[in-house]
Design an enzyme around this catalytic site. Structure first.
Site, PDB file in Angstrom:
ATOM      1  N   ASP A 270      -9.000 -35.931 -58.614  1.00  0.00           N
ATOM      2  CA  ASP A 270     -10.318 -35.312 -58.401  1.00  0.00           C
ATOM      3  C   ASP A 270     -11.376 -36.212 -59.043  1.00  0.00           C
ATOM      4  O   ASP A 270     -11.350 -36.438 -60.261  1.00  0.00           O
ATOM      5  CB  ASP A 270     -10.318 -33.915 -59.047  1.00  0.00           C
ATOM      6  CG  ASP A 270     -11.619 -33.162 -58.819  1.00  0.00           C
ATOM      7  OD1 ASP A 270     -12.616 -33.782 -58.386  1.00  0.00           O
ATOM      8  OD2 ASP A 270     -11.648 -31.954 -59.084  1.00  0.00           O
TER       9      ASP A 270
ATOM     10  N   ASP B 295     -13.481 -35.379 -52.397  1.00  0.00           N
ATOM     11  CA  ASP B 295     -13.146 -36.089 -53.645  1.00  0.00           C
ATOM     12  C   ASP B 295     -11.840 -35.624 -54.288  1.00  0.00           C
ATOM     13  O   ASP B 295     -11.573 -35.956 -55.424  1.00  0.00           O
ATOM     14  CB  ASP B 295     -14.303 -35.971 -54.650  1.00  0.00           C
ATOM     15  CG  ASP B 295     -14.295 -34.661 -55.430  1.00  0.00           C
ATOM     16  OD1 ASP B 295     -13.899 -33.632 -54.858  1.00  0.00           O
ATOM     17  OD2 ASP B 295     -14.682 -34.695 -56.607  1.00  0.00           O
ATOM     18  N   GLU B 296     -11.062 -34.868 -53.542  1.00  0.00           N
ATOM     19  CA  GLU B 296      -9.901 -34.230 -54.150  1.00  0.00           C
ATOM     20  C   GLU B 296      -8.687 -34.302 -53.232  1.00  0.00           C
ATOM     21  O   GLU B 296      -8.823 -34.061 -52.031  1.00  0.00           O
ATOM     22  CB  GLU B 296     -10.255 -32.747 -54.316  1.00  0.00           C
ATOM     23  CG  GLU B 296      -9.874 -32.123 -55.603  1.00  0.00           C
ATOM     24  CD  GLU B 296     -10.227 -30.648 -55.571  1.00  0.00           C
ATOM     25  OE1 GLU B 296      -9.337 -29.845 -55.773  1.00  0.00           O
ATOM     26  OE2 GLU B 296     -11.405 -30.316 -55.312  1.00  0.00           O
TER      27      GLU B 296
END
Ligand code: TTP
Ligand code: MG
Length: 367
Positions: A23, A118-119
């Site tokens: 993340d 983003d993860e």
């Protein structure tokens, strides 16, 4: 690189799984600061402007010290932190960084499940890099992402999705946290129930009223009680409180194309004969497209022609539609390349590659 589908794994095998959750740290803000290095060390947020009743998407850790948070109104954030630098949202840039991150993930395993820009979860159980050490793989990924994109990513490593995700958040930002299989039991026992995904304010309060604060208290309460008060979710909480989470990492990639083709029992003798087939082929393609969830990703149309000498040609053109006129022109062009009887015709579309937008962060705050 070998991969197994972890959904086939037995509970024992699942216990031995190596899951990484990555993340990025204050993602949008980190990208903006990378591109404006004079902002390093200053409180920075990304969102809609104050006078347009904007909302923050995120802010860096300097801003968080003032109590500034995602989804807060920009006006409120500026009251908390008058020196806050508020920057506009630049999705194209974040998407590009997201793609770079994913390219790095895919170098280690195909079992990548993106959750948002983003993860992502990675199942590296059978990844051979670093002698299979998930810790070293995660460290390597963090370093490579930093070098390639200039932003930091926090990573968590454990034997389940549940714990890998908790671990990535444990020491954020710019950190790696590992919960080894033999540490799971003790770690989970002391885990505050509020940290469990799905336990919001209301559930947490209800749990507190029952004297449940940590996962050890859930164990103590017992399965029967948990089900009595929380139904199915209670039984899930009971499992999680024992570190049991068998969910597999579900790889997800957008297909590159979708097409239909037909081989004719008798060759199509000329251009007109080929064009006469077009409406039926179009109907077939449309039917397939209607069942696809990637229609909005179409960026090219293409026609494939196989001639009676078995030579194949494909003509494609950028365009977001799958209108018949586009295919008409493409088919004419393809036919003219061989100018001979045709065995097979195919029509298709190409999709923009990358990740599935189902997982994409909702752009709720884009003005
Ligand atoms: P998050 O990973 O939730 O947050 P973050 O990366 O900014 O910070 P952290 O270090 O805690 O991981 O979300 C990723 C990006 O998604 C974030 O940078 C901005 C965007 N986002 C929104 O647009 N709206 C929101 O409400 C949230 C939470 C995030
Ligand atoms: Mg993040």
């Amino acid at each position: 690189m070998k991969n197994i589908d972890s959904s086939d794994a037995s509970p024992e095998q699942r216990n031995l799984r190596k899951i990484i959750h990555c993340d990025a740290d204050c993602f949008y803000a980190a990208v903006e600061i990378r591109d404006n290095p004079h902002l390093v060390g200053r409180p920075v947020a990304v969102g809609g402007s104050e006078d347009r009743r904007g909302v923050l998407t995120t802010c860096n850790y300097e801003a968080r010290r003032f109590g500034v948070r995602s989804a807060m109104s920009s006006a409120h954030a500026l009251r908390l932190c008058p020196d806050l630098v508020l920057l506009p949202i630049n999705m194209l840039k974040y998407r590009e960084v997201s793609m770079q991150m994913r390219d790095i993930f895919y170098e280690y395993t195909d079992l990548v499940e993106p959750l948002s820009l983003d993860e992502a979860y990675l199942d590296v159980s059978t990844c051979e890099a670093h002698q299979g050490s998930a810790t070293l793989i995660a460290q390597d990924i963090r370093q490579r992402i930093q070098q390639a994109t200039g932003i930091t990513v926090s990573a968590g490593v454990s034997n389940s999705k549940f714990l890998a995700k908790i671990a990535s958040d444990w020491r954020k930002p710019d950190a790696l946290f590992v919960i080894k299989p033999d540490e799971v039991d003790e770690f989970v026992a002391r885990l505050p129930v509020k940290k469990i995904h799905g336990v919001g304010k209301v559930t947490a309060e209800k749990l507190e009223r029952l004297g449940v604060y940590e996962c050890a208290d859930i164990r103590q309460a017992g399965l029967h009680n948990m089900i009595k008060h929380f139904g199915v979710f209670g039984s899930r909480l009971f499992d999680l409180a024992h570190g049991r989470d068998t969910r597999s990492v579900k790889p997800h990639r957008v297909p590159k194309s979708l097409s239909i083709e037909h081989t004719y029992p008798e060759d199509l003798s000329d251009r007109a004969a080929c064009l006469a087939e077009l409406p039926e082929l179009m109907a077939l393609l449309r039917e397939r497209l209607n069942r696809s969830k990637y229609q909005h990703r179409i960026y090219k149309a293409f026609v494939k022609v196989k001639f009676n000498n078995f030579s194949v040609t494909t003509v494609e053109r950028v365009g977001t539609s799958s209108r018949i006129s586009d295919y008409h022109a493409l088919l004419v062009e393809a036919f003219e390349r061989g100018k001979r009887p045709v065995r097979l015709l195919g029509l298709g579309v190409r999709f923009r590659e990358g990740y599935d937008e189902d997982y994409e962060q909702l752009e709720l705050f884009t003005e």
